[in-house]
Motif scaffolding. Structure first.
Motif, PDB file in Angstrom:
ATOM      1  N   ALA A   1     -33.439 -29.314 -11.678  1.00  8.22           N
ATOM      2  CA  ALA A   1     -32.699 -28.562 -12.543  1.00  8.22           C
ATOM      3  C   ALA A   1     -32.221 -27.222 -12.128  1.00  8.22           C
ATOM      4  CB  ALA A   1     -33.626 -28.222 -13.766  1.00  8.22           C
ATOM      5  N   GLU A   2     -32.942 -26.616 -11.165  1.00  5.05           N
ATOM      6  CA  GLU A   2     -32.287 -25.493 -10.665  1.00  5.05           C
ATOM      7  C   GLU A   2     -31.078 -25.686  -9.821  1.00  5.05           C
ATOM      8  OE1 GLU A   2     -33.997 -23.861  -6.899  1.00  5.05           O
ATOM      9  OE2 GLU A   2     -34.701 -22.186  -8.157  1.00  5.05           O
ATOM     10  N   GLU A   3     -31.051 -27.027  -9.073  1.00 12.70           N
ATOM     11  CA  GLU A   3     -29.796 -27.039  -8.203  1.00 12.70           C
ATOM     12  C   GLU A   3     -28.435 -27.754  -9.449  1.00 12.70           C
ATOM     13  OE1 GLU A   3     -31.053 -30.131  -5.724  1.00 12.70           O
ATOM     14  OE2 GLU A   3     -32.074 -29.062  -4.432  1.00 12.70           O
ATOM     15  N   SER A   4     -28.942 -28.360 -10.269  1.00 12.21           N
ATOM     16  CA  SER A   4     -27.945 -28.673 -11.104  1.00 12.21           C
ATOM     17  C   SER A   4     -27.182 -27.568 -11.928  1.00 12.21           C
ATOM     18  CB  SER A   4     -28.319 -29.784 -12.219  1.00 12.21           C
ATOM     19  OG  SER A   4     -29.255 -29.252 -12.961  1.00 12.21           O
ATOM     20  N   SER A   5     -27.982 -26.738 -11.987  1.00 16.54           N
ATOM     21  CA  SER A   5     -27.178 -25.537 -12.732  1.00 16.54           C
ATOM     22  C   SER A   5     -26.811 -24.369 -12.011  1.00 16.54           C
ATOM     23  CB  SER A   5     -28.294 -25.012 -13.855  1.00 16.54           C
ATOM     24  OG  SER A   5     -29.579 -24.438 -13.076  1.00 16.54           O
TER      25      SER A   5
ATOM     26  N   LEU B   1     -25.458 -12.456  -0.248  1.00 22.21           N
ATOM     27  CA  LEU B   1     -25.526 -13.087   1.065  1.00 22.21           C
ATOM     28  C   LEU B   1     -26.763 -13.328   1.431  1.00 22.21           C
ATOM     29  CD1 LEU B   1     -23.096 -10.119   2.357  1.00 22.21           C
ATOM     30  CD2 LEU B   1     -22.495 -12.379   2.218  1.00 22.21           C
ATOM     31  N   LYS B   2     -27.978 -12.840   1.088  1.00 22.78           N
ATOM     32  CA  LYS B   2     -29.287 -13.151   1.719  1.00 22.78           C
ATOM     33  C   LYS B   2     -29.812 -14.615   0.676  1.00 22.78           C
ATOM     34  CE  LYS B   2     -33.232 -12.426   3.826  1.00 22.78           C
ATOM     35  NZ  LYS B   2     -33.287 -12.713   5.089  1.00 22.78           N
ATOM     36  N   LEU B   3     -29.453 -14.686  -0.506  1.00 19.66           N
ATOM     37  CA  LEU B   3     -30.101 -15.667  -1.120  1.00 19.66           C
ATOM     38  C   LEU B   3     -29.301 -16.950  -1.472  1.00 19.66           C
ATOM     39  CD1 LEU B   3     -31.929 -13.416  -3.525  1.00 19.66           C
ATOM     40  CD2 LEU B   3     -33.198 -14.484  -1.629  1.00 19.66           C
ATOM     41  N   ALA B   4     -27.975 -16.801  -1.555  1.00 17.41           N
ATOM     42  CA  ALA B   4     -26.964 -18.022  -2.037  1.00 17.41           C
ATOM     43  C   ALA B   4     -26.693 -18.751  -0.473  1.00 17.41           C
ATOM     44  CB  ALA B   4     -26.114 -17.570  -2.976  1.00 17.41           C
TER      45      ALA B   4
ATOM     46  N   PRO C   1     -40.189  -6.881  -5.128  1.00 19.60           N
ATOM     47  CA  PRO C   1     -40.610  -8.452  -5.247  1.00 19.60           C
ATOM     48  C   PRO C   1     -39.775  -8.740  -6.679  1.00 19.60           C
ATOM     49  CG  PRO C   1     -42.378  -7.228  -4.322  1.00 19.60           C
ATOM     50  CD  PRO C   1     -41.562  -6.161  -4.773  1.00 19.60           C
ATOM     51  N   GLY C   2     -40.080  -8.213  -7.816  1.00 18.32           N
ATOM     52  CA  GLY C   2     -39.564  -8.628  -9.016  1.00 18.32           C
ATOM     53  C   GLY C   2     -38.225  -8.789  -9.020  1.00 18.32           C
ATOM     54  N   VAL C   3     -37.405  -7.692  -8.433  1.00 17.84           N
ATOM     55  CA  VAL C   3     -36.047  -7.768  -8.496  1.00 17.84           C
ATOM     56  C   VAL C   3     -35.342  -8.826  -7.608  1.00 17.84           C
ATOM     57  CG1 VAL C   3     -33.917  -6.483  -7.744  1.00 17.84           C
ATOM     58  CG2 VAL C   3     -35.708  -5.272  -8.947  1.00 17.84           C
ATOM     59  N   ILE C   4     -36.320  -8.978  -6.586  1.00 24.00           N
ATOM     60  CA  ILE C   4     -35.822 -10.191  -5.572  1.00 24.00           C
ATOM     61  C   ILE C   4     -35.915 -11.521  -6.127  1.00 24.00           C
ATOM     62  CG2 ILE C   4     -36.549 -11.805  -4.051  1.00 24.00           C
ATOM     63  CD1 ILE C   4     -37.575  -9.044  -2.404  1.00 24.00           C
ATOM     64  N   GLN C   5     -37.101 -11.860  -7.017  1.00 23.43           N
ATOM     65  CA  GLN C   5     -36.984 -12.951  -7.756  1.00 23.43           C
ATOM     66  C   GLN C   5     -36.070 -13.107  -9.018  1.00 23.43           C
ATOM     67  OE1 GLN C   5     -39.597 -15.446  -6.443  1.00 23.43           O
ATOM     68  NE2 GLN C   5     -38.058 -16.606  -7.676  1.00 23.43           N
ATOM     69  N   HIS C   6     -35.954 -12.004  -9.635  1.00 25.14           N
ATOM     70  CA  HIS C   6     -34.662 -12.166 -10.737  1.00 25.14           C
ATOM     71  C   HIS C   6     -33.473 -12.472 -10.146  1.00 25.14           C
ATOM     72  CE1 HIS C   6     -32.200 -10.546 -13.921  1.00 25.14           C
ATOM     73  NE2 HIS C   6     -31.460  -9.933 -12.970  1.00 25.14           N
ATOM     74  N   MET C   7     -33.002 -11.943  -9.106  1.00 27.22           N
ATOM     75  CA  MET C   7     -31.878 -12.492  -8.463  1.00 27.22           C
ATOM     76  C   MET C   7     -31.838 -13.755  -7.733  1.00 27.22           C
ATOM     77  SD  MET C   7     -30.186  -9.516  -9.099  1.00 27.22           S
ATOM     78  CE  MET C   7     -28.672 -10.222  -8.151  1.00 27.22           C
ATOM     79  N   ALA C   8     -32.632 -14.180  -7.167  1.00 26.96           N
ATOM     80  CA  ALA C   8     -33.004 -15.504  -6.598  1.00 26.96           C
ATOM     81  C   ALA C   8     -32.897 -16.567  -7.998  1.00 26.96           C
ATOM     82  CB  ALA C   8     -34.109 -15.803  -5.947  1.00 26.96           C
ATOM     83  N   ASP C   9     -33.486 -16.254  -9.048  1.00 27.01           N
ATOM     84  CA  ASP C   9     -33.536 -17.223 -10.155  1.00 27.01           C
ATOM     85  C   ASP C   9     -32.037 -17.240 -10.571  1.00 27.01           C
ATOM     86  OD1 ASP C   9     -36.107 -17.775  -9.689  1.00 27.01           O
ATOM     87  OD2 ASP C   9     -36.795 -16.496 -11.313  1.00 27.01           O
ATOM     88  N   GLY C  10     -31.354 -16.112 -10.700  1.00 24.75           N
ATOM     89  CA  GLY C  10     -30.124 -15.957 -11.388  1.00 24.75           C
ATOM     90  C   GLY C  10     -29.084 -16.917 -10.403  1.00 24.75           C
ATOM     91  N   LEU C  11     -29.381 -17.029  -9.038  1.00 25.25           N
ATOM     92  CA  LEU C  11     -28.326 -17.367  -8.184  1.00 25.25           C
ATOM     93  C   LEU C  11     -28.759 -18.776  -7.831  1.00 25.25           C
ATOM     94  CD1 LEU C  11     -28.341 -14.439  -5.489  1.00 25.25           C
ATOM     95  CD2 LEU C  11     -26.459 -15.185  -7.002  1.00 25.25           C
TER      96      LEU C  11
ATOM     97  N   GLN D   1     -31.613 -20.002  -6.752  1.00 23.72           N
ATOM     98  CA  GLN D   1     -32.239 -20.116  -5.392  1.00 23.72           C
ATOM     99  C   GLN D   1     -33.750 -19.558  -5.486  1.00 23.72           C
ATOM    100  OE1 GLN D   1     -31.239 -21.760  -2.871  1.00 23.72           O
ATOM    101  NE2 GLN D   1     -28.980 -21.775  -2.987  1.00 23.72           N
ATOM    102  N   GLY D   2     -34.515 -20.139  -6.560  1.00 27.84           N
ATOM    103  CA  GLY D   2     -35.743 -19.557  -6.933  1.00 27.84           C
ATOM    104  C   GLY D   2     -36.776 -19.808  -5.627  1.00 27.84           C
TER     105      GLY D   2
END
Length: 283
Positions: free
Chosen positions: A26-30, A47-50, A133-143, A145-146
């Motif tokens: 689901a993460e990849e499809s969206s 640049l780091k996560l996507a 760490p909370g901001v990292i995860q928030h950004m990764a999920d939005g991109l 790339q959880g």
């Protein structure tokens, strides 16, 4: 139906199943595939996560010396954060911290483009969404790339735990190239504490370097945030950094310089500065 026909049919079904592409998670499809970043703090996470193929454009500041991910930004198209320049690219996600101004998020969302805002970082570690760490995860999920975010947050916490910094009463004064320092209530203050140091500046907020106090009281360590040679030493000739007292501080032996990009945004790379201050990494 003959036994041979059944065997051939079964073989065909098996081959078809083997050749079928795996069902995407689901993460990849969206996952957004046309990301535009509007400022250099947002650039760092993109640049780091996507994946590179997800990125459509980043801000012009992404390659500047105050950008931690400047090496990864080379060759990536850039765009200025104006509505016209951004919308013509037809992004499927806009990432921002401050880029585009205070009304940018509402404007782009009204235009039908989702916006991922870099969350406010108020603590180095913790269980809430305002910690690094909370901001990292928030950004990764939005991109989309959880898992990548989980790995980065885990590494950040492991490095923090490995320090085991002991406070020995030594004080440190953080000094920016613009002639200001920071007291309690900031990530810089927490950075010093995490490295086992006490903050020489005890007045909350960002303030000019305490030149008068430095004439009668001295910190144990000076921590100048430095940039590369192409970055101006200070914004103007009236900066406190030009004062002889400030220059004397920088000439001392007990100076631990840190790269300005390490503290430019409240992100995982603040750990580079903490490790340098704790003596775990050469600046």
């Amino acid at each position: 139906m003959s036994r041979l026909t059944i065997l051939l049919a079964s073989l065909a079904i098996g081959l078809a199943a083997c050749g079928a592409p795996p069902t995407p998670r689901a993460e990849e499809s969206s996952r957004p595939m046309r990301i535009v970043s509007l400022d250099y703090c947002a650039d760092q996470y993109v640049l780091k996560l996507a994946d590179r193929e997800q990125i459509l454009a980043i801000s012009p500041d992404a390659t500047k010396d105050f950008s931690y991910m400047r090496a990864a930004a080379k060759g990536v198209p850039t765009v200025r954060p104006s509505a016209e320049n951004v919308l013509v690219l037809k992004p499927d996600l806009i990432v921002r911290s401050y880029g585009g101004g205070p009304r940018a998020s509402a404007f782009f969302e009204q235009a039908g483009v989702p916006v991922l805002n870099v969350g406010w970082t108020s603590s180095i570690d913790g269980s809430d969404m305002t910690s690094i760490p909370g901001v990292i995860q928030h950004m990764a999920d939005g991109l989309g790339q959880g898992e990548r975010g989980e790995a980065l947050a885990k590494d950040f916490r492991a490095r923090l735990d490995a320090l085991k910094a002991q406070h020995d009463g030594k004080t440190a004064l953080y000094m920016t190239s613009g002639g200001v320092t920071s007291g309690p209530g900031s990530l810089v203050h927490q950075m010093l504490l995490a490295a086992g140091l006490d903050n020489f500046q005890q007045t909350p907020g960002w303030r000019p370097i305490p030149l008068e106090r430095l004439t009668r009281d001295q910190p144990d360590i000076i921590v100048p945030a430095l940039f590369n040679a192409d970055h101006a030493a200070s914004p103007d000739v009236w900066s406190p950094m030009h004062h002889p007292i400030a220059r004397t501080q920088l000439a001392r032996k007990d100076v631990v310089p840190i790269e300005g990009a390490w503290t430019a945004c409240g992100a995982w790379f603040l750990m580079d500065a903490i490790e340098a201050l704790a003596g775990k990494k050469d600046p």
